[in-house]
Every structure is written in C-alpha cells, then in structure tokens.
Enzyme design. Structure first.
Site, mmCIF file in Angstrom:
data_model
loop_
_atom_site.group_PDB
_atom_site.id
_atom_site.type_symbol
_atom_site.label_atom_id
_atom_site.label_comp_id
_atom_site.label_asym_id
_atom_site.label_seq_id
_atom_site.Cartn_x
_atom_site.Cartn_y
_atom_site.Cartn_z
ATOM 1 N N LYS A 25 41.624 -78.907 -3.300
ATOM 2 C CA LYS A 25 40.572 -78.717 -2.290
ATOM 3 C C LYS A 25 40.159 -80.045 -1.671
ATOM 4 C CE LYS A 25 36.017 -78.326 -3.371
ATOM 5 N NZ LYS A 25 34.915 -78.753 -2.496
ATOM 6 N N ASN A 26 39.924 -81.040 -2.537
ATOM 7 C CA ASN A 26 39.406 -82.323 -2.055
ATOM 8 C C ASN A 26 40.458 -83.167 -1.355
ATOM 9 O OD1 ASN A 26 36.887 -81.674 -3.022
ATOM 10 N ND2 ASN A 26 37.172 -82.698 -4.982
ATOM 11 N N ARG A 96 29.568 -79.590 2.998
ATOM 12 C CA ARG A 96 29.387 -81.016 3.154
ATOM 13 C C ARG A 96 30.662 -81.726 3.606
ATOM 14 N NH1 ARG A 96 25.908 -84.576 2.106
ATOM 15 N NH2 ARG A 96 26.666 -86.701 2.183
ATOM 16 N N CYS A 120 27.029 -78.200 -1.772
ATOM 17 C CA CYS A 120 26.406 -78.068 -3.090
ATOM 18 C C CYS A 120 25.191 -78.984 -3.218
ATOM 19 C CB CYS A 120 27.410 -78.428 -4.194
ATOM 20 S SG CYS A 120 28.466 -77.076 -4.688
ATOM 21 N N ARG A 125 23.776 -87.602 -2.072
ATOM 22 C CA ARG A 125 25.055 -87.854 -1.422
ATOM 23 C C ARG A 125 24.864 -88.268 0.048
ATOM 24 N NH1 ARG A 125 29.456 -83.491 -3.434
ATOM 25 N NH2 ARG A 125 28.261 -81.977 -2.290
ATOM 26 N N ASP A 128 25.069 -92.392 4.708
ATOM 27 C CA ASP A 128 24.850 -93.716 5.297
ATOM 28 C C ASP A 128 26.083 -94.616 5.192
ATOM 29 O OD1 ASP A 128 24.448 -93.839 2.527
ATOM 30 O OD2 ASP A 128 23.144 -95.585 2.667
ATOM 31 N N LEU A 129 26.873 -94.455 4.126
ATOM 32 C CA LEU A 129 28.074 -95.292 3.987
ATOM 33 C C LEU A 129 29.087 -94.964 5.076
ATOM 34 C CD1 LEU A 129 28.638 -95.313 0.105
ATOM 35 C CD2 LEU A 129 27.620 -97.105 1.519
ATOM 36 N N ASP A 312 33.386 -84.022 -11.565
ATOM 37 C CA ASP A 312 33.684 -82.621 -11.270
ATOM 38 C C ASP A 312 34.189 -81.841 -12.482
ATOM 39 O OD1 ASP A 312 32.837 -82.726 -8.678
ATOM 40 O OD2 ASP A 312 34.820 -82.754 -7.766
ATOM 41 N N VAL A 334 27.447 -90.453 -11.613
ATOM 42 C CA VAL A 334 27.889 -90.322 -10.216
ATOM 43 C C VAL A 334 26.863 -89.587 -9.361
ATOM 44 C CG1 VAL A 334 29.729 -89.466 -8.698
ATOM 45 C CG2 VAL A 334 30.305 -90.411 -10.953
ATOM 46 N N ARG A 404 34.208 -71.296 -3.318
ATOM 47 C CA ARG A 404 34.440 -72.494 -2.492
ATOM 48 C C ARG A 404 35.506 -73.395 -3.094
ATOM 49 N NH1 ARG A 404 30.191 -75.867 -2.651
ATOM 50 N NH2 ARG A 404 31.493 -77.162 -1.331
#
Length: 426
Positions: A25-26, A96, A120, A125, A128-129, A312, A334, A404
């Site tokens: 997924k990622n 997201r 989620c 999270r 800004d980065l 995760d 994290v 998801r």
C-alpha cells in the site's frame, strides 16, 4: 439507513496453510501519484485491492488521467491529458497519503491546490516538512484555513534540503517535486524505507536521475521529461508482518508467499526472540512461520524509522504480547497517539498499562471475545488477531479502517482456517 459491515470472529485454533502477500500500500500510493509526472502510458503490476488505492485512482481521474484496470492487480495510467492542478477536497479528506500528489503536480505544472489531508487519527503527522521542501525548491505556500495553494511561478530549482525528521511522505513528495526541477537537489536525512527505493526505481525507469535512495542522502538531477514504463509494486512488508504475527499468536504454521525478508528484519528478529521458528526460503521470497512448540516469551520493542522496528507493526505485536508468558514493553517513538488499541484490547481481557509513549503488557492465559472498535488501520488488524485466539465471539466495528490497508483479509484468513466473516448489522 443502510447497515454497516462488521467482522465476526470465533476462536478457531492454529492458522495453517499459505498466504500470498499483496503489493505494498505504502508503495502503490506514491507510485500512482508519480504517474502524474508522465505523459505516456504507464502499467503497474501488483497493485493491491484497497480502499486507499481506489481513492488515489479517483484523484488521478479527477485530475484528467486515463486510468483503467487491465486485470485485478494491473493498472494502465496515462496522464498526458491532465487538465487541472486542483485535487478534489472530498477525496483528500478521506486519505492522508493523497497529499503525495502535490509534489508531482508542482513539478509538472508549477502549481498545486488542495486541502489539508485526512486519514488515520494516530498523531499530528504535520505536512510542514513537505511544504518546507517545496519552498526550498522555489515554491510559495499559502495556507488559508484548511486550503493549501502551492505555486512556483519561475519553476522549481534544485537545492540542498535537510529534513528535520526522516519523514517517508516528505521524502517521497520532495523526490517527485525535484524530478523535473532545474538542476540538482540533494536531500539529507531522507527516509530509507523500501517504499522510497521502490518509488525511485519506478521514476528511474521513466527516465528520472535519482541516486542514493535507501540511504540518508538522495541526489536528484532534474530532467526535462519522463517516459512511460512498466513496474511491479514491491510486496507489502506490513501485511507480511501481520500474517507472521497472527501465525505466531495462534500457535500455527503458515507459509508466507511474496515477502522480502530483508524488509522485515526487526520483525523476524523479535519473533525468533519470543520463541517462534522463522525459516526463510532463499531466492524464493517465501518465509515459513512455526509457533507450535511450547510457550512464547515476552520481549521489548521500540519503534523507529526504517530499518528499525516498524511503527505499523506495533499494534499487532502488542496483541501477540497479551498472550505471551511474562511482561513485555513497547516504546512508541514515531507517532504520539498510537496506543488507541489499548482500551479495545483491554475489553478482551488484556492487561496493559500505558504511560506517555510507553506500554507494559502482562501476558494472560486467555483473552475473551468482546465488541471492539478498529480505531485505526493497524489497530484493526491487532483486534482481528486477538479475536482469533479469544474465547467466544469477537465483533470488530469500524472495519473501513482495515479495508484501507488489508486486501481480501477475510478470504486470506479463512483459507488459513480462521472462523471469520463479514456481517452487515443495522
């Protein structure tokens, strides 16, 4: 009003058999977003059947990309006729990861408009980065309430960027933004995840010039245009870790197909430490998990950016720890809001104490079935696993979170012998 679906699970003994892991997924989501950069046909294989993927496909279609399924897991995407830089607010609100389409839009059209992303609720999270990276490349950002406008009137120009934290999403977005920028971009303290390497590999096949993906320093030399290509998404290491943990928790024996062992070293190491036998079949991307000999021991984990223990997989390991012998500890470094599954596991008889970002889990003899709620994607997986070993019936609500990130979860678990089904309730 239409009813909603829940999962109903009964304890059914050890999981046995084999399971095929889907594409990551990622990895699939940023690679789908990266298709915005191309003006020729791109074919993606190994695309997982997930709600998040459906949303990203809808985002691409809204922008003007031609997207069609060649088969269940193969997509054809052609973004030659994209006609807008504004992403649909309703879709961005659902996921997201959809924010990673901003880098490609900005790179190709020097502009991108959206709203702050949803997804989620596991922590702030911040984006800004991402925005700092775009600014360093020459873009100006305007945030008005939850609307975000990003423009680079004179085009993007390569530069040196240092990330305050090795954010996966920011690393992906900046790589994609820099791909068509003028000159060289050096990204320091970049994320090292396998999904970053997969994205860079995909872009390189399209003609991008990217070096160092998988290390903390990535160098992108901007090119004028990208061509079409065909690419296979890497296996989902978190899905693999989840089924490995489920096999261990039910004291089963499961063959995991389509898994890259080097991507989940910390998970393998911790399972072995707990008394699980993990056998990697070299050159075949297969792993056998056996947990049918004796009791499992407690352990401690600390989540870290890759190559550390993945956040995760934390919730699933917490579920496993609830039925191990002794006291286990987890430190979550994290995300600051990733213990929401604790209350739900406690309803099933788990003994867990939390303090800030630390949790202490005392193993119990038995969990018992209860009505619980999937508070986020991975919490949902943890509750399903707990239901597999709990006495009685467990009903998991809010399973849209699970959909998801887990492709065909019920079918895959049923094939392994689990007593689990989707049921519609009013």
């Amino acid at each position: 009003m239409a009813g909603k679906e829940i999962l109903v699970i009964n304890s059914n003994g050890p999981l046995q058999g084999e399971v095929n892991i889907s594409g990551a997924k990622n990895s699939a989501l940023p690679i789908l977003a990266a298709c915005v950069l191309g003006t020729e046909e791109i074919i993606l294989d190994g695309v997982p059947e997930l709600k998040d993927v459906e949303i990203m496909v809808e985002v691409l279609k809204h922008l003007g990309s031609e997207v069609k399924y060649l088969d269940t897991n193969t997509l054809s995407i052609n973004s030659a006729s994209i006609n807008t830089c504004e992403t649909p607010f309703d879709l961005m609100d659902k996921m997201r990861a959809s924010f990673v389409v901003m880098g490609p839009l900005l790179s190709r059209f020097n502009a991108a408009y959206t709203k702050a992303p949803g997804g989620c609720n596991i922590g702030s999270r911040p984006i800004d980065l991402h925005l700092k990276g775009f600014e360093a490349l020459g873009a100006s950002n305007i945030i008005n309430d939850d609307e975000i406008s990003i423009e680079a009137k004179d085009g993007l120009v390569g530069t040196e960027i240092y990330l305050d934290f090795p954010s996966v999403g920011a690393t992906q977005n900046i790589i994609m933004a820099a791909t068509l920028a003028n000159g060289k971009t050096t990204l320091e303290n970049a994320a090292k995840e396998p999904e970053i390497v997969d994205l860079a590999s995909f872009l390189s096949k399209m003609g991008a010039n990217i070096k160092g993906a998988g290390t903390s320093t990535i160098v992108i030399n901007g090119v004028e245009k990208l061509k079409g290509t065909r690419h296979t998404i890497i296996p989902d290491r978190i899905e693999a870790a989840s089924y490995m943990t489920a096999a261990a928790m039910t004291r089963g024996e499961v063959l995991i197909n389509n898994v890259i062992g080097s991507h989940i070293r910390p998970v393998i190491a911790k399972l072995v430490e707990m008394g699980v036998e993990v056998e990697e079949i070299e050159d075949e991307d297969k792993i056998i998990v056996r947990a049918n000999k004796g009791k499992l021991k407690a352990t401690n984990i600390q989540t870290l950016p890759y190559p550390g223990f993945p956040t995760d997989a934390q919730a699933q390991f917490m579920a496993l720890m609830t039925v191990c012998e002794g006291e286990s500890r987890i430190q979550e470094t994290v995300f600051e809001n990733r213990f929401m599954h604790v209350n739900e596991l406690s309803k099933m008889g788990a003994v867990i104490a939390t303090s800030g970002n630390r949790a202490t889990i005392a193993g119990v003899e038995k969990l018992h079935g209860a009505d619980v709620k999937a508070t986020d994607l991975r919490a949902g997986a943890a509750l399903v696993m707990a239901g597999l070993v709990a006495e009685g019936t467990t009903r998991v609500f809010d399973i849209y979170h699970i959909d998801r990130g887990y492709s065909n979860l019920v079918e895959k678990l049923t094939k392994l012998g689990a007593d689990i089904k989707r049921v519609r309730v009013e």
